[in-house]
Design a protein around this motif. Structure first.
Motif, PDB file in Angstrom:
ATOM      1  N   ILE A 201      13.897   5.853   2.510  1.00 50.14           N
ATOM      2  CA  ILE A 201      13.272   6.779   1.648  1.00 50.14           C
ATOM      3  C   ILE A 201      12.580   5.922   0.511  1.00 50.14           C
ATOM      4  O   ILE A 201      11.362   6.512   0.352  1.00 50.14           O
ATOM      5  N   LEU A 202      13.016   5.175  -0.061  1.00 54.28           N
ATOM      6  CA  LEU A 202      12.275   4.215  -1.097  1.00 54.28           C
ATOM      7  C   LEU A 202      10.902   3.718  -0.527  1.00 54.28           C
ATOM      8  O   LEU A 202       9.742   3.686  -1.121  1.00 54.28           O
ATOM      9  N   ASN A 203      10.869   3.283   0.717  1.00 51.35           N
ATOM     10  CA  ASN A 203       9.821   2.643   1.583  1.00 51.35           C
ATOM     11  C   ASN A 203       8.702   3.538   1.850  1.00 51.35           C
ATOM     12  O   ASN A 203       7.641   3.426   1.687  1.00 51.35           O
ATOM     13  N   ARG A 204       8.957   4.795   2.035  1.00 44.10           N
ATOM     14  CA  ARG A 204       8.141   5.876   2.469  1.00 44.10           C
ATOM     15  C   ARG A 204       7.312   6.464   1.292  1.00 44.10           C
ATOM     16  O   ARG A 204       6.379   6.855   1.301  1.00 44.10           O
ATOM     17  N   MET A 205       8.231   6.382   0.047  1.00 43.80           N
ATOM     18  CA  MET A 205       7.621   6.690  -1.197  1.00 43.80           C
ATOM     19  C   MET A 205       6.589   5.608  -1.707  1.00 43.80           C
ATOM     20  O   MET A 205       5.581   6.161  -2.669  1.00 43.80           O
ATOM     21  N   GLU A 206       6.762   4.118  -1.353  1.00 48.92           N
ATOM     22  CA  GLU A 206       5.857   3.112  -1.853  1.00 48.92           C
ATOM     23  C   GLU A 206       4.223   3.466  -1.907  1.00 48.92           C
ATOM     24  O   GLU A 206       3.578   3.099  -2.864  1.00 48.92           O
TER      25      GLU A 206
ATOM     26  N   GLU B 262       2.735   6.433  -1.686  1.00 51.75           N
ATOM     27  CA  GLU B 262       2.170   7.789  -2.408  1.00 51.75           C
ATOM     28  C   GLU B 262       2.558   7.602  -3.863  1.00 51.75           C
ATOM     29  O   GLU B 262       2.051   8.557  -4.620  1.00 51.75           O
ATOM     30  N   TYR B 263       3.790   7.343  -4.411  1.00 54.69           N
ATOM     31  CA  TYR B 263       4.404   7.397  -5.510  1.00 54.69           C
ATOM     32  C   TYR B 263       4.075   6.256  -6.634  1.00 54.69           C
ATOM     33  O   TYR B 263       4.106   5.121  -6.166  1.00 54.69           O
ATOM     34  N   ALA B 264       4.257   6.668  -7.790  1.00 50.69           N
ATOM     35  CA  ALA B 264       4.204   5.551  -8.854  1.00 50.69           C
ATOM     36  C   ALA B 264       5.350   4.804  -9.032  1.00 50.69           C
ATOM     37  O   ALA B 264       6.708   5.370  -8.431  1.00 50.69           O
TER      38      ALA B 264
ATOM     39  N   THR C  13       8.439   7.084 -10.342  1.00 55.15           N
ATOM     40  CA  THR C  13       8.847   8.019  -9.531  1.00 55.15           C
ATOM     41  C   THR C  13       9.916   7.606  -8.506  1.00 55.15           C
ATOM     42  O   THR C  13      11.152   8.126  -8.227  1.00 55.15           O
ATOM     43  N   ILE C  14       9.691   6.361  -8.076  1.00 54.47           N
ATOM     44  CA  ILE C  14      10.285   5.576  -6.975  1.00 54.47           C
ATOM     45  C   ILE C  14      11.795   5.369  -7.763  1.00 54.47           C
ATOM     46  O   ILE C  14      12.838   5.429  -7.297  1.00 54.47           O
ATOM     47  N   ARG C  15      11.588   4.695  -8.936  1.00 53.77           N
ATOM     48  CA  ARG C  15      12.864   4.585  -9.742  1.00 53.77           C
ATOM     49  C   ARG C  15      13.617   5.794  -9.959  1.00 53.77           C
ATOM     50  O   ARG C  15      14.989   5.634 -10.025  1.00 53.77           O
ATOM     51  N   GLN C  16      13.082   6.846 -10.275  1.00 54.69           N
ATOM     52  CA  GLN C  16      13.887   8.047 -10.542  1.00 54.69           C
ATOM     53  C   GLN C  16      14.578   8.415  -9.235  1.00 54.69           C
ATOM     54  O   GLN C  16      15.485   8.971  -9.226  1.00 54.69           O
ATOM     55  N   THR C  17      13.876   8.360  -8.023  1.00 54.09           N
ATOM     56  CA  THR C  17      14.699   8.552  -6.768  1.00 54.09           C
ATOM     57  C   THR C  17      15.822   7.708  -6.580  1.00 54.09           C
ATOM     58  O   THR C  17      16.658   8.132  -6.229  1.00 54.09           O
ATOM     59  N   TYR C  18      15.541   6.463  -6.947  1.00 59.47           N
ATOM     60  CA  TYR C  18      16.748   5.275  -6.836  1.00 59.47           C
ATOM     61  C   TYR C  18      17.943   5.712  -7.748  1.00 59.47           C
ATOM     62  O   TYR C  18      19.011   5.612  -7.073  1.00 59.47           O
ATOM     63  N   ILE C  19      17.648   6.003  -8.968  1.00 52.62           N
ATOM     64  CA  ILE C  19      18.636   6.607  -9.797  1.00 52.62           C
ATOM     65  C   ILE C  19      19.418   7.737  -9.391  1.00 52.62           C
ATOM     66  O   ILE C  19      20.461   7.693  -9.261  1.00 52.62           O
ATOM     67  N   THR C  20      18.516   8.880  -8.792  1.00 49.93           N
ATOM     68  CA  THR C  20      19.270   9.931  -8.003  1.00 49.93           C
ATOM     69  C   THR C  20      19.969   9.624  -7.084  1.00 49.93           C
ATOM     70  O   THR C  20      21.231  10.024  -6.836  1.00 49.93           O
TER      71      THR C  20
END
Length: 158
Positions: free
Chosen positions: A119-124, A126-128, A131-138
């Motif tokens: 999930i985090l790799n797919r976000m790299e 397109e996302y800031a 935002t990746i950090r927020q996903t990590y926290i979630t």
């Protein structure tokens, strides 16, 4: 203290059966007995320690057939309902936009750290980073008791 087939001590609450499997058991706070069987001694010790810790600290266990979507819904309604509105909004947006499409229908027990890394790799691209950090926290708050120590920080993915 239980013993194995060679007469050696296995530890309190653990013994080896004649078929070679290890049996771990303990009594809960309410007096009921929990028991489970394992192929190896370390598995039995780990389960026993985890189960006793959960019982001591009144931690709820999740049914084996619960999906990630079901766990998310349960958390939002019952466990984090007292958080600030922006925090709840951030959790909801990151879950719906990034987490749910990848692992939403998976059984919770099947989710591994590698799924979160995907999930985090797919976000790299397109996302800031925030935002990746927020996903990590979630994901960290959702799966904290499962294996959060094994999940690499977003900055370590590159």
């Amino acid at each position: 203290m239980g013993k194995n087939l060679k007469g050696r001590e296995c530890g309190k609450g653990i013994c080896q059966r004649k078929d070679g499997k290890y049996s771990a058991r303990y009594s809960t706070k309410d007096g009921s007995r929990r028991e489970k069987h394992f192929d190896t001694l370390p598995e039995a010790r780990n389960w026993l320690a985890d189960a006793q810790y959960e019982d001591k600290h009144n931690m709820a266990t999740v049914a084996a057939d619960v999906t990630v979507n079901g766990w998310y819904d349960y958390r939002m309604e019952n466990l984090i309902c007292g958080l600030a509105p922006n925090t709840r909004r951030n959790y909801r947006e990151r879950y719906i936009q990034n987490i749910q499409p990848v692992i939403g229908i998976m059984p919770l027990s099947d989710v591994k750290p590698m799924h979160c890394k995907v999930i985090l790799n797919r976000m790299e691209a397109e996302y800031a980073g925030s935002t990746i950090r927020q996903t990590y926290i979630t994901m960290g708050t959702m799966f904290r008791n499962m294996w959060i120590g094994a999940l690499a920080r977003p900055g370590a993915l590159s």
